[in-house]
Design an enzyme around this catalytic site. Sequence first.
Site, PDB file in Angstrom:
ATOM      1  N   CYS A  79      -5.656  13.045  40.167  1.00 38.30           N
ATOM      2  CA  CYS A  79      -5.724  14.334  40.854  1.00 38.30           C
ATOM      3  C   CYS A  79      -4.583  15.234  40.395  1.00 38.30           C
ATOM      4  O   CYS A  79      -3.406  14.859  40.504  1.00 38.30           O
ATOM      5  CB  CYS A  79      -5.672  14.122  42.363  1.00 38.30           C
ATOM      6  SG  CYS A  79      -5.513  15.632  43.324  1.00 38.30           S
ATOM      7  N   CYS A  82      -2.186  16.116  43.179  1.00 44.45           N
ATOM      8  CA  CYS A  82      -1.344  14.960  43.517  1.00 44.45           C
ATOM      9  C   CYS A  82      -0.199  14.808  42.527  1.00 44.45           C
ATOM     10  O   CYS A  82       0.944  14.511  42.917  1.00 44.45           O
ATOM     11  CB  CYS A  82      -2.182  13.682  43.537  1.00 44.45           C
ATOM     12  SG  CYS A  82      -3.518  13.689  44.743  1.00 44.45           S
ATOM     13  N   HIS A 485      22.002  10.022  36.131  1.00 39.69           N
ATOM     14  CA  HIS A 485      23.107   9.286  36.744  1.00 39.69           C
ATOM     15  C   HIS A 485      23.154   9.555  38.248  1.00 39.69           C
ATOM     16  O   HIS A 485      23.362   8.635  39.049  1.00 39.69           O
ATOM     17  CB  HIS A 485      24.429   9.691  36.090  1.00 39.69           C
ATOM     18  CG  HIS A 485      25.562   8.789  36.428  1.00 39.69           C
ATOM     19  ND1 HIS A 485      26.823   8.930  35.891  1.00 39.69           N
ATOM     20  CD2 HIS A 485      25.643   7.710  37.263  1.00 39.69           C
ATOM     21  CE1 HIS A 485      27.609   7.996  36.379  1.00 39.69           C
ATOM     22  NE2 HIS A 485      26.928   7.247  37.214  1.00 39.69           N
ATOM     23  N   ASN A 489      22.841   6.947  41.388  1.00 42.67           N
ATOM     24  CA  ASN A 489      23.820   6.888  42.470  1.00 42.67           C
ATOM     25  C   ASN A 489      23.147   7.032  43.828  1.00 42.67           C
ATOM     26  O   ASN A 489      23.499   6.348  44.795  1.00 42.67           O
ATOM     27  CB  ASN A 489      24.866   7.986  42.290  1.00 42.67           C
ATOM     28  CG  ASN A 489      25.910   7.632  41.243  1.00 42.67           C
ATOM     29  OD1 ASN A 489      26.014   6.482  40.820  1.00 42.67           O
ATOM     30  ND2 ASN A 489      26.670   8.612  40.819  1.00 42.67           N
TER      31      ASN A 489
END
Length: 810
Positions: A79, A82, A485, A489
């Site tokens: 979709c 989606c 990064h 984290n």
Amino acid sequence: MARRCGRATSLLSGQIHFCSRSATKSAVWMCLCLLFRSAAEAGLYTATDQIISLTPDTVPSVLVNSTAVILVEFYASWCGHCISFSKTYKTLARDIKEWKPAVDLAAMDCAADVNRFTCGMFGIRGYPSIKLFRAYSKPESTGQILRGFPRDLQGLRHLIIDKLEKHEEPWPPACPPLEPASQAEIDSFFETNNVQHLALIFENVNSYVGREVTLDLLQFDNIAVRRVLNTEEGLITKLGVTEFPSCYLYYPGGNYTRLRVNIEARTFYSYALQRLPGVVRSGKPPPVKTELLQNNTEEPWKPFNRSRVYMADLESTLHYSLRSELAAYPSIRGAALNALKKYISVLKKYFPGRPMVMNLLWSADSWLQKQTGDAVSYEAFREILDNSEQLPDTALPEGLTWVGCQGSQPHFRRYPCGVWTLFHVLTVQAMNSSDPQEVLSAMRDYIGIFFGCRPCAEHFKTMAEESMAEVITTKMAVLWLWTIHNRVNNRLAGALSEDPNFPKIEWPSPELCSACHTVKENGDHKWNQEEVLPFFVSYYSKNTILTDYLEDESLILEKQREKHASEARKRVGRQAGEATGSMTNPLSTQPTAQEHEEEEDNEEEEEGPQDEAVVDEEARYVDGAEEMVSKTSESPWSKSDLGSRRQVHRKLSIVGIRMREQQEDIVDLDSFVNRHYKAKALRLAASSRVKQRTLQRKEEQEPAPVFGLGMELDGGLGMVGLQPLETHFNIDVGQPGKRLQKRELTGEYFGAEVEMSHRRRWMTALSIGFSKVDISLCVILYFLSFMCLLAMYLFFKNRLRLRRAKTALP
């Protein structure tokens, strides 16, 4: 998130009747499933997105009797809407990660064959659809459909808060109160709550900041957050509040202070409150004080500047990566070899290291590029890393010295921190590169193949596959790695691997770069990338890298030379051991019956226990001999006696003695002498029928010529020659049981041996290490060479004579 798995019968096990569908609709559905089969199997969400992927097997454990409110998206991977909404849903999962004990997100791909029945059971007819499952939902619950749900991050966040406030009993146990607080509640708050800080957020009625911050601090202890409306005049007058929103810290006794932040917004409040003294994540130990870390005798704390990069971390990362992580692959071949070549090539071009480290990287890259085969051995690569060729000013420091990446405990930060730091530095140094993905692709391949944490490697590869193709400039490469990064984290915040002294945050923090943070018009946090990029270029520039705690280059090079010298001595020892071992086989004569008898007796004596004093004396003797090997230039026989010793080498032959297996790479000089001495004893025993004992026994044998070990090595064969000891070699053998008083090595001979004929000495020197067949072949070759030269001489002489005769004719 704490969950309880109910065992009640769910809808999945009941008898459910569905209306039959038309053949046309079923055919279309099957065609779509076949067409998008791979996409359906892959789905739109992975484990890195912090979204629970539902299957028929996990639905009961996740949705039934849960202690949290679950928001579920039902989608089809084919979709388009989606796919577009998935980006917002992923961002929402990262944005409300701290709300997880009270709210969690899940998703189910209805395009997958295994999920179609479940999606139909929940009444899903269109995509995407979102349903809310309340806390402690019953097995028969199908959830509450959210029609017309917003498609933006802030709208979804506010929708969740509204649903939480309207939640029926039982209330989610982890969810704090979200209703406005009164002055009476605040005045008596510390009487009923044991917390260190109370944060009061003053705001308007329509503001969601107070409730958002309350949920953001849900996973932290020693702090509570309450929302106070601008209509609460008593508190506003008491604290002197004039701005909305604003945050004040309230303490027992009516003391208060305003929380100073750069921008009065949710993100800045949450960040500042999470870093107040005593505020720790639930279930995590409190941060260790620096004073305690400095008193740690195992590995003292190294004070460092948190706003700078340290070269010690970068070199430690290289050491662990190249010497430890790669060592797990004895043979590097195929894709792994290509990844290694790319990795070393990028390091050679962009690593801002010291000259000796750069020389080593250049040497390693040159060696790898010359390898044309499909595989290389790590041992060969390790020799390049250790600079076995002893190239000048070339070395990679050994050992780990973590400074900026050190953790409060040995299992925190360190190498993972070093890897991130290394690749951030490389992306910044490569900003002038023509290939924007050069560093990123090398990082992706290296981590995907060699990085020891395999789930981490898979997560990184997944993130790279999702968005790395969008990187088209070197500046985008720097920002892409920064974004990835921060995603990592965010995912690891609160995990067991998080260091309490270094919490996982989206970096850089407001303290490091206040200009990097701003807000949108609606109050949501926004990164100012125009400021982030200059900050990264400055932070990871090679000109700002600190060299504290680095070992001096001259000391590193000196250690490397000593290591190579030690290894060379060990190699010489192994060669000598192999050469002496070959002498144990009889060459021309067969042992006599008496020698067989002596051999058996000697073997029995060798298997018996030895006198401890003799063992200690032999150990000292070997140590002294090894010291003489390392100081050959200072030995008395290394200069004037060199010529004479070369003339008197004798061909060694020890018959009938079985040598014990060499246990170490060091030449056991004492055992060597003893074995030769034992051979002399055997020969004497054969003639006198008197059994003698070896030097390893308590009793000494009868006086006999004692031989020492000449330390000169034969250049061709690497053999060690035995030489008799000096005439002044004192051994007291008058009484049995006496120990040796003096043992030393020398290159002199007894007088009887020196009186050998000149011819015997000459033949001995020529024949050491050679058999009679070897000498015969040499003589034959010399004779053939002479005959060949003589034939050539006669041929050319006759030819010249004929030419002269022709020219003389009239």
